[in-house]
Scaffold this active site. Structure first.
Site, PDB file in Angstrom:
ATOM      1  N   ARG A   1       0.829  -1.218   0.000  1.00 30.72           N
ATOM      2  CA  ARG A   1       0.000   0.000   0.000  1.00 30.72           C
ATOM      3  C   ARG A   1       0.861   1.265   0.000  1.00 30.72           C
ATOM      4  O   ARG A   1       0.444   2.319  -0.448  1.00 30.72           O
ATOM      5  CB  ARG A   1      -0.967   0.011   1.198  1.00 30.72           C
ATOM      6  CG  ARG A   1      -1.823   1.286   1.232  1.00 30.72           C
ATOM      7  CD  ARG A   1      -2.946   1.221   2.250  1.00 30.72           C
ATOM      8  NE  ARG A   1      -2.502   0.844   3.554  1.00 30.72           N
ATOM      9  CZ  ARG A   1      -1.880   1.651   4.414  1.00 30.72           C
ATOM     10  NH1 ARG A   1      -1.629   2.911   4.102  1.00 30.72           N
ATOM     11  NH2 ARG A   1      -1.508   1.206   5.605  1.00 30.72           N
TER      12      ARG A   1
ATOM     13  N   TYR B   1     -12.951  16.237 -17.871  1.00 28.39           N
ATOM     14  CA  TYR B   1     -13.696  14.999 -17.650  1.00 28.39           C
ATOM     15  C   TYR B   1     -14.778  15.235 -16.575  1.00 28.39           C
ATOM     16  O   TYR B   1     -14.523  15.925 -15.581  1.00 28.39           O
ATOM     17  CB  TYR B   1     -12.706  13.902 -17.243  1.00 28.39           C
ATOM     18  CG  TYR B   1     -13.362  12.685 -16.683  1.00 28.39           C
ATOM     19  CD1 TYR B   1     -14.226  11.929 -17.471  1.00 28.39           C
ATOM     20  CD2 TYR B   1     -13.146  12.294 -15.371  1.00 28.39           C
ATOM     21  CE1 TYR B   1     -14.852  10.814 -16.950  1.00 28.39           C
ATOM     22  CE2 TYR B   1     -13.758  11.176 -14.842  1.00 28.39           C
ATOM     23  CZ  TYR B   1     -14.622  10.444 -15.637  1.00 28.39           C
ATOM     24  OH  TYR B   1     -15.251   9.347 -15.120  1.00 28.39           O
TER      25      TYR B   1
ATOM     26  N   ASP C   1      -3.684  17.614 -17.352  1.00 22.69           N
ATOM     27  CA  ASP C   1      -4.178  16.253 -17.570  1.00 22.69           C
ATOM     28  C   ASP C   1      -3.815  15.897 -19.006  1.00 22.69           C
ATOM     29  O   ASP C   1      -4.395  16.428 -19.953  1.00 22.69           O
ATOM     30  CB  ASP C   1      -5.698  16.208 -17.339  1.00 22.69           C
ATOM     31  CG  ASP C   1      -6.264  14.808 -17.486  1.00 22.69           C
ATOM     32  OD1 ASP C   1      -5.711  14.019 -18.272  1.00 22.69           O
ATOM     33  OD2 ASP C   1      -7.283  14.496 -16.840  1.00 22.69           O
TER      34      ASP C   1
ATOM     35  N   LYS D   1      -6.538   4.874 -20.067  1.00 20.28           N
ATOM     36  CA  LYS D   1      -6.760   5.202 -21.462  1.00 20.28           C
ATOM     37  C   LYS D   1      -5.534   4.785 -22.313  1.00 20.28           C
ATOM     38  O   LYS D   1      -5.247   3.617 -22.400  1.00 20.28           O
ATOM     39  CB  LYS D   1      -7.080   6.693 -21.582  1.00 20.28           C
ATOM     40  CG  LYS D   1      -8.200   7.145 -20.607  1.00 20.28           C
ATOM     41  CD  LYS D   1      -9.502   6.445 -20.908  1.00 20.28           C
ATOM     42  CE  LYS D   1     -10.681   6.782 -20.011  1.00 20.28           C
ATOM     43  NZ  LYS D   1     -10.531   7.295 -18.689  1.00 20.28           N
TER      44      LYS D   1
HETATM   45  N1  PLP Z   1      -8.991  12.464 -17.056  1.00 17.02           N
HETATM   46  C1  PLP Z   1      -9.571  12.254 -18.246  1.00 17.02           C
HETATM   47  C2  PLP Z   1      -9.227  13.151 -19.401  1.00 17.02           C
HETATM   48  C3  PLP Z   1     -10.491  11.216 -18.418  1.00 17.02           C
HETATM   49  O1  PLP Z   1     -11.064  11.023 -19.619  1.00 17.02           O
HETATM   50  C4  PLP Z   1     -10.813  10.388 -17.302  1.00 17.02           C
HETATM   51  C5  PLP Z   1     -11.786   9.291 -17.426  1.00 17.02           C
HETATM   52  O2  PLP Z   1     -12.467   9.155 -18.410  1.00 17.02           O
HETATM   53  C6  PLP Z   1     -10.193  10.656 -16.072  1.00 17.02           C
HETATM   54  C7  PLP Z   1      -9.277  11.688 -15.988  1.00 17.02           C
HETATM   55  C8  PLP Z   1     -10.469   9.790 -14.876  1.00 17.02           C
HETATM   56  O3  PLP Z   1      -9.780   8.580 -15.043  1.00 17.02           O
HETATM   57  P1  PLP Z   1     -10.202   7.172 -14.398  1.00 17.02           P
HETATM   58  O4  PLP Z   1     -11.471   6.722 -15.054  1.00 17.02           O
HETATM   59  O5  PLP Z   1      -9.018   6.300 -14.683  1.00 17.02           O
HETATM   60  O6  PLP Z   1     -10.389   7.414 -12.927  1.00 17.02           O
END
Ligand code: PLP
Length: 390
Positions: A59, A111, A183, A208
């Site tokens: 962890r 997101y 991001d 992704k």
């Molecule tokens: N950032 C982006 C651009 C995303 O598209 C997503 C999820 O679709 C996230 C963050 C969150 O990621 P996770 O689903 O792995 O928690």
């Protein structure tokens, strides 16, 4: 190693960590172990007190499958350090709780989970969060002057592929003592490396492109050691660690990241060009099109234009729904970055929770379809779109 002798991205994605398995495994094995034994208390204290690196407790991230993965992740973004998480949202939560408590600004579209965290949940803890659009950048100075210390944005954004200027925003934020986090999920480190452009942190939903096969959920955060060490404690006590099996699977996926993403770039460009010529497509959003408003900035800050594009189809929202439902190779699913192509209609999925007025303010029409271009033959993908549009 001098900068000129730094291996290329593809080499780093395969040989990016120093961990050597005792049995000579060429890939990173799963150390499915929660705790690790020591020869003596003195040895154990060396690791606990940070005098020596070593495995201790999973962890904490002190597990060979995890720390070897993190060394590779850091190398891909040209970062001093990386932490891995059980999801992209876990990475964001740990970062925001560590460095965003004095106030945060989110620029542009993001997101839906990120928007919910920023707009509805962090304020419950007394954290001030401000959400502005890319077109409202003139408000950034005032928000920074008022004390916001973390600026967050995606670029390209979801689903309009809007480009935000990483260099310019970083240059604006730093004089106020604020940090910038990008991001980089949509671009991946193959197409964009924000730390080279002045950002302080890079965050990924590794679910992704980094994972790339729609078979794992993970997150990653990259940055300097000074800024990442305090995040480690939050991750440890939130318990948002990646599991060793996922770490090994993600390390496996990273080995093909560069070839996957380059192919996806090429296919997305071909599809975007084909869609601009299609009579039933009224608009194409893709940074690689010379006619796209963000094209100049994309050329300036990206190495490739990515595998994501959006189109608007002629007619109304129901026509777009019919196109999405008729696609055969593009699966109807709200994710991205995998080997298989996916389609979503943002007003029914990722941005369903917003009011129609808010969607309109963000330029997200009911006729918009977002495509995540996979690794199928691009001619087949174009043929699939053509039959569905017909
Ligand atoms: N950032 C982006 C651009 C995303 O598209 C997503 C999820 O679709 C996230 C963050 C969150 O990621 P996770 O689903 O792995 O928690």
């Amino acid at each position: 190693m001098t900068k000129s002798s730094t291996p290329g991205l593809a080499t780093r994605s395969i040989h990016g960590h120093r961990f050597k398995d005792a049995h000579g495994s060429p890939h990173l094995p799963v150390y499915d172990t929660t705790t690790f034994a020591f020869n003596s208390t003195a040895d154990l204290l060396d690791v606990i007190d940070g005098r020596k690196p070593g495995s201790l407790y999973t962890r904490y991230g002190l597990n060979p499958s995890i720390f070897a993965l993190e060394e590779t992740l850091a190398g891909l973004e040209g970062a001093e350090m990386a932490w891995s998480f059980c999801s992209g949202m876990a990475a964001e939560t740990a970062l925001f709780l560590t460095h965003g408590r004095e106030g945060m600004v989110c620029i542009g579209d993001a997101y839906g989970g990120t928007l919910e965290l920023l707009a509805s949940q962090l304020p419950l803890l007394g954290i001030k969060t401000h959400l502005i659009l890319g077109s409202e950048l003139d408000q950034l100075d005032a928000l920074l002057a008022a004390g916001a210390k973390l600026v967050f944005f995606e670029t390209p954004t979801n689903p309009t592929l809007e480009l935000l200027d990483i260099r310019a925003i970083s240059a604006k934020a730093h004089p106020y003592g604020a940090r910038v986090v990008v991001d980089n999920t949509f671009a991946s480190p193959v197409n964009q490396r924000p730390l080279e452009l002045g950002a302080d942190f890079v965050i990924h939903s590794a679910t992704k492109y980094l994972g790339g096969h729609s078979d794992l959920t993970a997150g990653a955060l990259m940055g300097s050691k000074e800024l990442l060490m305090p995040v480690w404690n939050w991750r440890k006590n939130l318990g948002s660690m990646i599991g060793p099996a996922t770490a090994s699977l993600l390390a496996r996926s990273l080995r093909t990241l560069v070839v996957r993403v380059r192919q996806q770039n090429e296919s997305a460009q071909r599809i975007a060009e084909a869609m601009t010529r299609h009579p039933k497509v009224t608009r194409v959003f893709y940074p690689g099109l010379a006619s796209f408003p963000g094209h100049g900035l994309a050329k300036n800050q990206m190495y490739g234009f990515g595998g994501m594009l959006s189109i608007e189809v002629a007619g109304g929202g129901e026509d777009a729904t019919r196109v999405a439902d008729r696609l055969k190779l593009f699966a109807l699913a709200p994710s991205l970055g995998g080997a298989e192509s996916l389609v979503t209609q943002p007003c029914t999925t990722t941005h369903h929770g917003l009011t129609p007025e808010e969607r309109a303010r963000r330029g997200i029409s009911d006729t918009m379809l977002r495509l995540s271009v996979g690794l199928e033959d691009p001619e087949d993908l174009i043929a699939d779109l053509e039959q569905a549009l017909r």
